[in-house]
Motif scaffolding. Structure first.
Motif, short mmCIF file in Angstrom:
data_model
loop_
_atom_site.label_atom_id
_atom_site.label_comp_id
_atom_site.label_asym_id
_atom_site.label_seq_id
_atom_site.Cartn_x
_atom_site.Cartn_y
_atom_site.Cartn_z
N UNK A 59 17.73 139.25 28.16
CA UNK A 59 19.24 138.71 28.06
C UNK A 59 19.76 137.91 29.03
N UNK A 60 19.54 138.48 30.23
CA UNK A 60 20.34 137.70 31.41
C UNK A 60 19.73 136.19 31.50
N UNK A 61 18.54 136.16 31.19
CA UNK A 61 18.00 134.64 31.18
C UNK A 61 18.52 133.83 30.36
N UNK A 62 18.83 134.19 29.04
CA UNK A 62 19.29 133.44 28.20
C UNK A 62 20.68 133.17 28.10
N UNK A 63 21.29 134.10 28.72
CA UNK A 63 22.65 133.86 29.18
C UNK A 63 23.02 132.82 30.02
N UNK A 64 22.10 132.80 31.22
CA UNK A 64 21.98 131.82 32.31
C UNK A 64 21.64 130.43 31.87
N UNK A 78 9.48 138.41 18.92
CA UNK A 78 10.44 137.94 20.10
C UNK A 78 11.15 136.87 19.87
N UNK A 79 10.54 135.77 19.50
CA UNK A 79 11.02 134.42 19.32
C UNK A 79 12.56 134.70 18.49
N UNK A 80 12.22 135.47 17.28
CA UNK A 80 13.28 135.84 16.23
C UNK A 80 14.48 136.54 17.06
N UNK A 81 14.21 137.57 17.90
CA UNK A 81 15.38 138.14 19.02
C UNK A 81 16.00 137.09 19.72
N UNK A 82 15.16 136.32 20.49
CA UNK A 82 15.66 135.45 21.22
C UNK A 82 16.52 134.40 20.76
N UNK A 98 17.98 122.22 24.25
CA UNK A 98 17.11 122.79 25.18
C UNK A 98 16.93 124.18 25.29
N UNK A 99 17.55 124.97 24.63
CA UNK A 99 17.26 126.19 24.71
C UNK A 99 16.27 126.74 23.70
N UNK A 100 16.17 125.84 22.48
CA UNK A 100 15.33 126.10 21.58
C UNK A 100 13.84 126.03 22.29
N UNK A 101 13.80 124.83 23.15
CA UNK A 101 12.50 124.24 23.85
C UNK A 101 12.12 125.74 24.86
N UNK A 102 13.22 126.16 25.54
CA UNK A 102 13.04 127.30 26.53
C UNK A 102 12.28 128.26 25.79
N UNK A 103 12.98 128.84 24.66
CA UNK A 103 12.44 129.91 24.03
C UNK A 103 11.12 129.93 23.47
N UNK A 104 10.81 128.44 22.95
CA UNK A 104 9.43 128.23 22.62
C UNK A 104 8.29 128.31 23.55
N UNK A 105 8.85 128.20 24.90
CA UNK A 105 8.01 128.27 26.02
C UNK A 105 7.65 129.77 26.58
N UNK A 106 8.63 130.23 26.45
CA UNK A 106 8.65 131.68 26.95
C UNK A 106 8.26 132.77 26.03
#
Length: 190
Positions: free
Chosen positions: A152-157, A96-100, A82-90
């Motif tokens: 960073x905060x959103x990825x933690x959340x 940016x994708x690599x850093x996320x 689900x985080x993979x999908x979140x990153x691909x949508x954001x």
């Protein structure tokens, strides 16, 4: 005062003072032509917004809320699906994708760290420090379109999105209590 006449007179004055307020409230009520509703019935409220409806509408990401601490990672890339999908949508920019992704992997590693092992805790913290530095390098550019702290905060959340995952994250931070470390130097992006 114990005089019953004075007490009764005060009660009548209070009731008379409240009458205009009560009439004003009734007058401001619903002018609906449906007379079957009683004046004491509360107005209808819209249906409650549910987590599922917010996810379905796309207002919030669809996240794994299972009891599994690590969640599902079918492609075994170190990031919950689900985080993979979140990153691909954001993010669409490859840097940016690599850093996320680096930050998501570091966050995910917290969920599998043996908190009784100080060396493992320090190693995980180094991953997080490098990932955080990378986020600031990539998203710190004025043209990035996103604030590094927010990313960073959103990825933690989204990673620590259940009670058990958040508890593990808090215990991880508690295990770091009293320790010190330095920020990575140079390019910390993988």
């Amino acid at each position: 005062n114990d005089d019953p006449d004075i007490s009764m007179e005060l009660n009548m004055k209070k009731e008379l003072l409240c009458l205009p307020l009560a009439l004003a409230l009734v007058a401001c009520g619903d002018n609906d032509s449906d007379t079957s509703k009683s004046a004491s019935q509360p107005p209808e409220t819209p249906p409650a917004v549910t987590l599922q409806s917010l996810e379905d509408s796309g207002e919030i990401p669809k996240l794994d809320r299972s009891a599994s601490l690590p969640g599902t990672d079918t492609d075994t890339n170190g990031i919950r699906d689900d985080i993979d999908e979140y990153i691909s949508l954001q993010f669409s920019d490859t840097e940016q994708v690599a850093a996320a992704n680096q930050a998501a992997k570091a966050n995910q590693s917290v969920l599998s760290t043996d908190l009784t092992n100080p060396t493992a805790v320090r190693q995980t913290n180094q991953l997080i420090s490098r990932a955080t530095a990378c986020i600031y390098e990539v998203f710190g550019d004025a043209n990035s379109g996103a604030e590094p702290a927010v990313v960073s905060r959103n990825l933690e959340a989204v990673t620590f999105n259940t009670e058990e995952r958040l508890k593990q994250y808090m215990e991880f931070n508690k295990a770091l209590d009293g320790s010190s470390w330095s920020l990575p130097e140079g390019n910390s992006c993988e």
